[in-house]
Scaffold this active site. Sequence first.
Site, mmCIF file in Angstrom:
data_model
loop_
_atom_site.group_PDB
_atom_site.id
_atom_site.type_symbol
_atom_site.label_atom_id
_atom_site.label_comp_id
_atom_site.label_asym_id
_atom_site.label_seq_id
_atom_site.Cartn_x
_atom_site.Cartn_y
_atom_site.Cartn_z
ATOM 1 N N CYS A 90 0.974 -1.195 0.111
ATOM 2 C CA CYS A 90 0.018 -0.114 0.107
ATOM 3 C C CYS A 90 0.785 1.317 0.115
ATOM 4 O O CYS A 90 1.547 1.516 1.043
ATOM 5 C CB CYS A 90 -1.130 -0.128 1.067
ATOM 6 S SG CYS A 90 -1.720 1.502 1.479
ATOM 7 N N CYS A 93 0.131 3.846 2.697
ATOM 8 C CA CYS A 93 0.513 3.357 4.126
ATOM 9 C C CYS A 93 1.779 3.818 4.193
ATOM 10 O O CYS A 93 2.073 4.275 5.551
ATOM 11 C CB CYS A 93 0.473 1.955 4.177
ATOM 12 S SG CYS A 93 -1.373 1.217 3.929
#
Length: 334
Positions: A90, A93
Amino acid sequence: MTNVPPTPSGLRGAVDLSSLVDRAQRPPQPGGAAAGGPESGVAAGAPGSETGADLTVPSLVLDVTDQTFQDVLQLSTIVPVIVDIWAEWCGPCKQLSPILEQLTAEYDGRVLLAKVDADTNPQLVQAFQAQSIPTVAALIGGRPLGLFVGALPEAQVRDVYEQVLAAAAENGVSGRVTVDGAAPADAVEQGEPEPEPLPPHHQAAYDAIEQGDYATAIQEYKTAIAQDPHDQMAVAGLAQVSLLDRLNGRTADDIRAAAAAGPSDVQAQLAVADLDISGGHVDDAFGRLLDLVPTVFGDEREALRVRLVEYFELIGTEDPRVVAARRRLASALY
């Protein structure tokens, strides 16, 4: 400043953790490891301590799994716990996690950070209703609170931490923990390595976002992508700041009213889809635009396609909802 929150920043309590808290609420068994026991690495506070000031933890940042979650529930009765649901693949993230870790360290034991790998902990992902990642929540006194979805600038994350601490204080959760064997704070500060700097255009974009200058941030991310078309963090960052820019200065009520009045108005539906994405309602946003694609042509269809592709980058191309939506979009276009 926008009247539309870029993420659902209000403290919500709509998370059902019943499937994971059962063991945490059972009395400790003789010889077993309960929260605060030797296997958890958490040492209990001194007798008579009500605030948990003497409680020690192995770290202020804890890696949490479906199996060890009950330890975190116990800790949340002493200090609020921020829960970061993330994944290795991600991009957003990777932007958000260092901010959460830095702020957690700054609050010096008044808050803990629990990191949950979404790929290996499906029960926690389901319990926290993490429809996309990163998803950030909090635990206060064992009760969950939804915070926001997606990567935010440091200033906005700091505001969320302050809200969590205020809510925790109102609920009598205002203790402090210490790291087992930690050096004095000033010694730690002197010995800490400097964080790895962001690439120049990423840093410039972050600085611009902090000042609310979304146009400059957009240009910086576009420059980074032009220099490296494979810079996925820049692609995701561009998608996110573009979303913030489109919502800037608009109210949720106005956006939803315009969409209700013009169900076939592509621009109105694009705006309300932005609002859905900003609130974590990914399926609603995808469904709204995908339903429109077969009904329009030319520039309007292209606008829908471009916006959906942008959402795919924002949510994460490996997210199952993105995979399904991408398949449906391809079917509608070809």
